[in-house]
Design a protein around this motif. Structure first.
Motif, mmCIF file in Angstrom:
data_model
loop_
_atom_site.group_PDB
_atom_site.id
_atom_site.type_symbol
_atom_site.label_atom_id
_atom_site.label_comp_id
_atom_site.label_asym_id
_atom_site.label_seq_id
_atom_site.Cartn_x
_atom_site.Cartn_y
_atom_site.Cartn_z
ATOM 1 N N GLY A 1 56.064 -18.486 44.785
ATOM 2 C CA GLY A 1 56.857 -18.919 45.922
ATOM 3 C C GLY A 1 57.591 -17.802 46.642
ATOM 4 O O GLY A 1 58.335 -18.068 47.594
ATOM 5 N N TRP A 2 57.409 -16.569 46.215
ATOM 6 C CA TRP A 2 58.067 -15.436 46.875
ATOM 7 C C TRP A 2 57.124 -14.874 47.942
ATOM 8 O O TRP A 2 56.017 -14.434 47.618
ATOM 9 C CB TRP A 2 58.424 -14.345 45.878
ATOM 10 N N ASP A 3 57.544 -14.865 49.194
ATOM 11 C CA ASP A 3 56.732 -14.330 50.287
ATOM 12 C C ASP A 3 57.245 -12.948 50.686
ATOM 13 O O ASP A 3 58.333 -12.837 51.279
ATOM 14 C CB ASP A 3 56.794 -15.249 51.511
ATOM 15 N N PRO A 4 56.499 -11.877 50.385
ATOM 16 C CA PRO A 4 56.929 -10.539 50.825
ATOM 17 C C PRO A 4 56.992 -10.481 52.354
ATOM 18 O O PRO A 4 56.067 -10.893 53.047
ATOM 19 C CB PRO A 4 55.824 -9.626 50.287
ATOM 20 N N MET A 5 58.116 -9.993 52.851
ATOM 21 C CA MET A 5 58.352 -9.921 54.300
ATOM 22 C C MET A 5 58.431 -8.463 54.741
ATOM 23 O O MET A 5 59.434 -7.992 55.275
ATOM 24 C CB MET A 5 59.634 -10.673 54.657
ATOM 25 N N GLY A 6 57.344 -7.737 54.486
ATOM 26 C CA GLY A 6 57.319 -6.324 54.797
ATOM 27 C C GLY A 6 57.838 -5.494 53.643
ATOM 28 O O GLY A 6 58.086 -5.999 52.537
ATOM 29 N N ALA A 7 58.018 -4.211 53.898
ATOM 30 C CA ALA A 7 58.584 -3.287 52.912
ATOM 31 C C ALA A 7 59.514 -2.341 53.642
ATOM 32 O O ALA A 7 59.283 -1.999 54.812
ATOM 33 C CB ALA A 7 57.482 -2.509 52.200
ATOM 34 N N VAL A 8 60.569 -1.921 52.981
ATOM 35 C CA VAL A 8 61.552 -1.015 53.585
ATOM 36 C C VAL A 8 61.465 0.336 52.888
ATOM 37 O O VAL A 8 61.704 0.430 51.672
ATOM 38 C CB VAL A 8 62.979 -1.575 53.483
ATOM 39 N N ALA A 9 61.063 1.357 53.639
ATOM 40 C CA ALA A 9 61.089 2.732 53.144
ATOM 41 C C ALA A 9 62.518 3.249 53.242
ATOM 42 O O ALA A 9 63.175 3.086 54.273
ATOM 43 C CB ALA A 9 60.150 3.605 53.960
ATOM 44 N N ILE A 10 63.010 3.891 52.178
ATOM 45 C CA ILE A 10 64.412 4.316 52.118
ATOM 46 C C ILE A 10 64.469 5.763 51.640
ATOM 47 O O ILE A 10 63.744 6.148 50.709
ATOM 48 C CB ILE A 10 65.219 3.424 51.152
ATOM 49 N N GLY A 11 65.332 6.545 52.251
ATOM 50 C CA GLY A 11 65.527 7.922 51.813
ATOM 51 C C GLY A 11 66.524 8.638 52.698
ATOM 52 O O GLY A 11 67.090 8.060 53.642
ATOM 53 N N HIS A 12 66.754 9.894 52.390
ATOM 54 C CA HIS A 12 67.639 10.725 53.205
ATOM 55 C C HIS A 12 66.821 11.298 54.357
ATOM 56 O O HIS A 12 65.770 11.902 54.139
ATOM 57 C CB HIS A 12 68.241 11.850 52.367
ATOM 58 N N PRO A 13 67.255 11.096 55.603
ATOM 59 C CA PRO A 13 66.470 11.557 56.750
ATOM 60 C C PRO A 13 66.188 13.054 56.692
ATOM 61 O O PRO A 13 67.070 13.852 56.357
ATOM 62 C CB PRO A 13 67.349 11.196 57.957
ATOM 63 N N ALA A 14 64.957 13.414 57.026
ATOM 64 C CA ALA A 14 64.592 14.828 57.034
ATOM 65 C C ALA A 14 65.205 15.555 58.220
ATOM 66 O O ALA A 14 65.350 16.777 58.195
ATOM 67 C CB ALA A 14 63.071 14.967 57.055
#
Length: 453
Positions: A422-435
């Motif tokens: 029942g879990w629908d993935p709604m995209g993915a979020v890339a996270i990090g310190h901006p280059a």
């Protein structure tokens, strides 16, 4: 043998006349206290410096004068504004003062308080042949503390900051964070005898010659000073007391912090190798789940991929699924490779989060129209939660990119990550310190997005 007892004396000068534009403050001070000596510190209220320098301006509206001196508004409550002024000081009303000045005028702070302090010091050296320290003071409120106190806004020949880091305390413990705001402490001592309304704008402090130097603004461990400079020229003066924007943890007022976090939230596609603090991401999740949702539900779940192995395993499975889909669509191998490369932002990020929608608590009406609207409400709540998440990440000084790719292969994502059906993935979020710092955001006129009825 009697142990020497450290002590100092501070007194306010009498006999300083009403200061007019063009007055030589060094001459007025020398005439009021000809017995000044080497090592004394002069604590001079900024108001008389401003008057001598002609910083009185006509202003029927004090608010307009505050606007003219304001660089940015930090906080506002009713008519009270805390702002950063053109001298870089964060204070109430930009330091614009309508008291003790003729009706219809206001008094601005000195244009360059450090230069003002240097001029007074040089004048006293020429008149009396002495080396003194000079601190130009003004009255400030402080966050988290009630009441006002005088602080240094200009200085010359005074150890503005005593950097004790690298030294030890009386028990031999290393000092790793202690930097004493000596000039502010001197300003506060002077204010105790000058008072706010007694007409004594100058105080003298005697007995602390070690805080007076040949021009060094900041001392190092255990009082060691840097290279001397004549009369304080070339030093930072009281400017050294103002934290840089980068180092100021409390730079923003509440409303400004919210606005800046929202407006500074940008899609970041290139990250450094610096690890991401998992605690910062969890704090962002805590912000995410405060979003509005239908029927008092909690439709958000965040799957945090903190290990490189989990990220690679998911992205490899997703890549294979995309390639298969694209080939079924008849795309050329060149087109397939180009589209797959668009997902590299996820592969190069040091941290991934997969927000998932759950429909627990949703209503089932039995007809397509109302059931479709029900799901849309939950999807809208999911978007609100992810927006909170991205804004909170920006507040943690983390960059992010919300990529929709997991929505095109939900079964693969669920299987790879072992998620409930029942879990629908709604995209993915890339996270990090901006280059790198993001470029300027194109201005959007809010009026172009508004219709009024």
């Amino acid at each position: 043998m009697t142990e020497e007892r450290p002590e100092y004396r501070v007194w306010a000068l009498s006999g300083i006349p009403e200061v007019q534009q063009g007055d030589d403050l060094a001459k007025l001070i020398a005439a009021a206290e000809p017995g000044l000596a080497d090592g004394d510190v002069l604590l001079v209220t900024s108001k008389i410096v401003s008057k001598a320098e002609g910083r009185i301006v006509e202003a029927a509206d004090r608010e307009a004068a505050i606007d003219a001196e304001t660089v940015r508004v930090v906080a506002r409550r009713g008519a009270l504004r805390i702002v950063e002024n053109r001298q870089g000081l964060v204070m109430a009303a930009a330091g614009v003062d309508a008291s003790n000045t003729p009706a219809g005028t206001v008094l601005l702070l000195p244009e360059d308080p450090d230069a003002s302090a240097r001029a007074i010091r040089a004048g006293l050296r020429e008149l009396l042949g002495i080396h003194v320290g000079v601190v130009v003071t003004d009255t400030f409120g402080r966050p988290w503390r009630a009441g006002l106190t005088d602080v240094a806004i200009g200085a010359a020949g005074v150890r503005v900051l005593d950097d004790l880091r690298g030294g030890t305390d009386a028990y031999g413990n290393p000092l790793s964070a202690t930097v004493v705001a000596t000039a502010d402490e001197l300003a506060g001592a002077g204010d105790l005898v000058k008072g706010k309304a007694q007409g004594r704008p100058v105080a003298v402090l005697r007995g602390l010659p070690h805080v007076v130097d040949g021009g060094t603004s900041v001392t190092g461990p255990n009082g060691a000073a840097g290279p001397d400079g004549e009369a304080g020229e070339g030093t930072d003066g009281a400017r050294a007391l103002v934290r840089s924007a980068r180092d100021d943890m409390f730079r923003l007022g509440t409303s400004e912090a919210i606005r800046e976090a929202v407006t500074q939230r940008r899609t970041v596609r290139a990250f450094t190798d610096e690890p991401v603090d998992p605690g910062a991401v969890r704090r962002a999740v805590a912000a995410a789940v405060t979003a509005p949702a239908p029927h008092h539900t909690t439709p958000w779940r965040f799957v945090l991929l903190e290990s490189e192995e989990s990220r690679v395993r998911l992205l490899d499975a997703m890549r294979d699924a995309w390639i298969a889909d694209l080939r079924r669509d008849g795309k050329s191998e060149e087109s397939v490779a180009k589209r797959v490369r668009r997902g590299d932002v996820l592969r190069h990020a040091p941290y991934l989060a997969v927000p998932c929608l759950v429909m627990d608590g949703s209503h089932h009406y039995g007809d397509a129209r109302r059931d479709g609207a029900e799901r849309e409400m939950f999807v809208v709540a999911m978007g609100a939660g992810v927006q909170n998440f991205l804004v909170a990440l920006a507040g943690e000084r983390l960059g992010s990119a919300w990529v929709s790719s997991t929505m095109f292969c939900r079964d693969v994502v669920r299987e790879t990550l072992g998620l409930p059906a029942g879990w629908d993935p709604m995209g993915a979020v890339a996270i990090g310190h901006p280059a790198q710092e993001p470029g300027p955001r194109p201005r959007r006129d809010a009026g172009g997005f508004v219709e009024v009825r």
